[in-house]
Write an enzyme that holds these catalytic residues in place. Sequence first.
Site, PDB file in Angstrom:
ATOM      1  CE  LYS A 279      -4.361  -1.942   1.364  1.00  0.00           C
ATOM      2  NZ  LYS A 279      -5.507  -1.943   2.269  1.00  0.00           N
ATOM      3  NE  ARG A 314      -7.630  -8.745   0.050  1.00  0.00           N
ATOM      4  CZ  ARG A 314      -7.262  -7.895  -0.908  1.00  0.00           C
ATOM      5  NH1 ARG A 314      -6.347  -6.957  -0.638  1.00  0.00           N
ATOM      6  NH2 ARG A 314      -7.793  -7.962  -2.116  1.00  0.00           N
TER       7      ARG A 314
END
Length: 334
Positions: A279, A314
């Site tokens: 991210k 995840r």
Amino acid sequence: MRDYFRPLLQSGPARPEGALTLGGGWTWFTHVEVLRRGATPEVIPASALPQDAMHALVTPRLAMARLEMTRPTIMGILNTTPDSFSDGGQFSDADRALTHARQMIADGADMLDVGGESTRPGAADVDLAEETRRTAPVIQAIRAESAIPISIDTRKSVVAKAALEAGADLVNDVAAMTYDPAIGDVTAAAQAPICLMHAQGDPQTMQDAPRYDDVVLDVYDFLQERVQAAMAAGIPLDRIMVDPGIGFGKTLDHNLALLQRLSILHSLGCPILLGVSRKRFIGTLANEPQAQARMPGSVAVALAGVAQGAQILRVHDVKETRQALTLFRAVTGE
């Protein structure tokens, strides 16, 4: 003034007498941080917890989607989209998606998360038929040759229903049933579990100017309300997990605040799914503009989440995360 309780989690062999096990898992705690809006945090002995708060923290988390919650598990990301922020277009072809699924299974994934709509900042909605076309056949193909648990990453009840019928085990809703409330009914009817994620705004607007009174407590309150909504839809608490939504309507400081106090979410009585892989905030801190080059930072944050008791990671980089997790648990005695 409301009290919020965050267990100060530890692991390893030097466990003191009277320490409490978090949710039947690998961490334990002797003290709890008490958070209140507008007040200085306070640390109290775990023995001073109210009975309901203690029950929420220590009650063992049951297996979900055929995954045990007594150890950290790895969810491999399979984006069948042309425009995801990190791997858009790489696996939009069904054959390539299946090949990648096989590789992630070989690399040690415990579960696969199949998504057909990008939720990156600025992403546009995908119509129901197209999102279903991208996901249901891939899920069916994986299920035809593997028993690995599969989740469907969608906000939409029609897509979720098709995925569950194709063999998916869990609904992973980044909108926590606020985009399409019927997704709760579909999940309940299938007797499937659901993951409820916090996001401020939708993908088109969520990063414009996110603001919170207190990001940790605001996210907690939102997820608590969404857990109650899921239960009202007929999904029992032991089939609900939560996700703080790192990067979804949050600044760098918001993300860090949530990660630093991640364990507060255990007070909801649910397993925690943590998705930080590749991210933007990792790229900002590490000065790495290329998402595909953020694996080391992604693994570091994932392990920090495991130290705070997160049950599901995840990730894009399954093999590297599996190796890091194996070594982390060996040297910390988890």
